[in-house]
Enzyme design. Sequence first.
Site, PDB file in Angstrom:
ATOM      1  N   ALA A  37     -29.625  13.921 -30.985  1.00  0.00           N
ATOM      2  CA  ALA A  37     -28.756  13.166 -31.894  1.00  0.00           C
ATOM      3  C   ALA A  37     -29.556  12.817 -33.137  1.00  0.00           C
ATOM      4  CB  ALA A  37     -28.243  11.905 -31.216  1.00  0.00           C
ATOM      5  N   ALA A  40     -29.270  10.298 -36.745  1.00  0.00           N
ATOM      6  CA  ALA A  40     -28.546   9.268 -37.495  1.00  0.00           C
ATOM      7  C   ALA A  40     -29.323   8.935 -38.760  1.00  0.00           C
ATOM      8  CB  ALA A  40     -28.351   8.027 -36.631  1.00  0.00           C
ATOM      9  N   SER A  41     -28.837   7.939 -39.492  1.00  0.00           N
ATOM     10  CA  SER A  41     -29.436   7.605 -40.789  1.00  0.00           C
ATOM     11  C   SER A  41     -30.883   7.163 -40.668  1.00  0.00           C
ATOM     12  CB  SER A  41     -28.621   6.496 -41.462  1.00  0.00           C
ATOM     13  OG  SER A  41     -27.294   6.891 -41.661  1.00  0.00           O
ATOM     14  N   ALA A 101     -32.862   7.155 -37.558  1.00  0.00           N
ATOM     15  CA  ALA A 101     -33.712   7.791 -36.545  1.00  0.00           C
ATOM     16  C   ALA A 101     -33.016   9.007 -35.954  1.00  0.00           C
ATOM     17  CB  ALA A 101     -34.044   6.792 -35.441  1.00  0.00           C
ATOM     18  N   GLN A 102     -33.786   9.815 -35.231  1.00  0.00           N
ATOM     19  CA  GLN A 102     -33.206  10.879 -34.434  1.00  0.00           C
ATOM     20  C   GLN A 102     -33.820  10.837 -33.040  1.00  0.00           C
ATOM     21  OE1 GLN A 102     -34.087  14.172 -37.124  1.00  0.00           O
ATOM     22  NE2 GLN A 102     -35.554  15.040 -35.656  1.00  0.00           N
ATOM     23  N   VAL A 103     -33.072  11.379 -32.086  1.00  0.00           N
ATOM     24  CA  VAL A 103     -33.448  11.255 -30.676  1.00  0.00           C
ATOM     25  C   VAL A 103     -33.753  12.629 -30.098  1.00  0.00           C
ATOM     26  CG1 VAL A 103     -32.691  10.528 -28.386  1.00  0.00           C
ATOM     27  CG2 VAL A 103     -32.058   9.186 -30.402  1.00  0.00           C
ATOM     28  N   LYS A 142     -36.689   7.962 -29.314  1.00  0.00           N
ATOM     29  CA  LYS A 142     -36.050   7.606 -30.584  1.00  0.00           C
ATOM     30  C   LYS A 142     -37.137   7.464 -31.644  1.00  0.00           C
ATOM     31  CE  LYS A 142     -32.791   4.214 -32.518  1.00  0.00           C
ATOM     32  NZ  LYS A 142     -31.975   3.005 -32.209  1.00  0.00           N
ATOM     33  N   ASP A 144     -22.390  -2.797 -31.108  1.00  0.00           N
ATOM     34  CA  ASP A 144     -22.029  -1.456 -31.589  1.00  0.00           C
ATOM     35  C   ASP A 144     -21.552  -0.602 -30.420  1.00  0.00           C
ATOM     36  OD1 ASP A 144     -21.706   0.580 -33.434  1.00  0.00           O
ATOM     37  OD2 ASP A 144     -23.780   1.251 -33.335  1.00  0.00           O
TER      38      ASP A 144
END
Length: 557
Positions: free
Chosen positions: A137, A139-140, A142-144, A158, A293
Amino acid sequence: MKVISTATNLAQAFKNAGRVSEIVRVLVKHGFIDLLHRMNLSRFLGEREVADPSYAALPVPERLRLSFEELGPTFVKLGQLLATRSDLIPEAYVDEFSKLQDNVTTVPFEEIRVFLESDLKAPIQDVFSEFENAPKAAASIAQVHFAILKSGEKVAVKIQRPGIDKIIQNDISILRGLAVLLEKYIPEVEPFNPVGLVEEFFQSILYELDFRVESNNIRKIKYNLRELEKISIPKVYEAFSSSKVLILERFEGIRFSDREAILKAGIDPKSIVEIGADAFFHMVMHDGIFHGDLHPGNLFVLPDGKIGIIDFGIVGRLGKRVKDSIITMFIAIIDEDYESLASEYLVLCSPTGETDINILQKDLMDTLSPYVGMSLGEVNAGKLLLRSTHIAAQHHLKVPRELMLLFRAIMTIDGLGKKLDPNFDVLQLGNRLAKQVVSSRYSRERLTHDLIILGRDLQDTLETFPRLLKRFLRVWSHNHFALELKSKELSALTHAVESFSYYFFTAITSFTVIGVGIALLFLNRGPEISGFSLYGLVFLGLGLWLLGRGLWSVKKP
């Protein structure tokens, strides 16, 4: 990350002229050139920059949302925050900003590897037996990546995007400057408080950029939910985690929104919804710290039927008084007690002007009562609650961010719940749990806790009063025991002084009796009623009666 001072001047905010020019170019492209001229930003406009005609027919909220998407992570995150402020932002903008998704390119693995090894202070192969190069995944912030530790445990790694903290620092500095210009040159945006919104955004993003905060959130919530056997919170591998890298237990299961897959796994969707909602309201009503969230990507149905919850970068925190108010609000909406609902808004919100509680009560009733009691599936309880915040804002009440975060989370849960179980009603469930919490307020443990606090406050009062009285008598004796009163309404003032004197001495007496009652309750001497000392209850009741009698006397004309 270096914290930027909130007192940033415009010269400092616009030092990154290149980025400002890029922001201006994107806004011009989407048809906001008139706004830029009004904000006195003409010097950043290029001669060839014109609006893209393909956007001309689109509504303003949609054009602004597209601008944010093009401007990158900071603006996407800002838009996502604005989507939670339906009390301040018009509904059309809230709906558009709710569509904002983290649509970012992934960081090449070589950059990730260098960054990760620098943070771990060791080669990847020394920590992991397997490490997937392709992110699971992105995102703005971080990435996993999925990996397996040397110990054989499957984990999710992460990793913060290299340099993202500096990008966000620069963009927030610019946003502060833009907010100041908006308030200075565009008076119609004043009710939306642009400067305040940017500051709120800064505080929010600051916590998201420090993974140690998320790690701490996970530990707290995992501990709070330890008795809920059907809820799983990931383990944090502290030895390998830092402010920019977070290594967590990996969850592999069915996405919470995939009803068909849940049914195929032989799991009852209705029970899953109830377990998840119970856990959420436990966080809100018992613990005061909740996941802020809860979208489908953060909830999984695990193979053993448990619900796995991940991504605790955004959480809400509620004090004891706020928790009690929220419980009262739930019960008030179901019971259609709009007087209590209006009163709780006055308690929770900061005033920005005069508020007439009677008109607030009527507007809440006119807005909410048509929907209360409708058949399940016809109304989203979260949207109903968000509408009530909009009414509060119209009556000059500033709604706390945590309350907006809570109501938006309830809206998401209600929507997800209805996908799995069309008969799911989050408001009724919350009301049932709220009443359970209310009943627990009168348990021996809760009463004992409250009495300890009351006793401590009374002790402080009794210790302070003699010193204040001594100081007052000294000053009074120097004035030959005379009080000089100057007032156009001397008789009214004299009556007020007499009433105060009566109340003062009554309060001293009643506090003393109450203190004796509390002491007897703790000593637990003599006969008991429901586990409490009878003598203690008698003295406590007598002291409260004296105090109430004194207060009633002061109110009399």
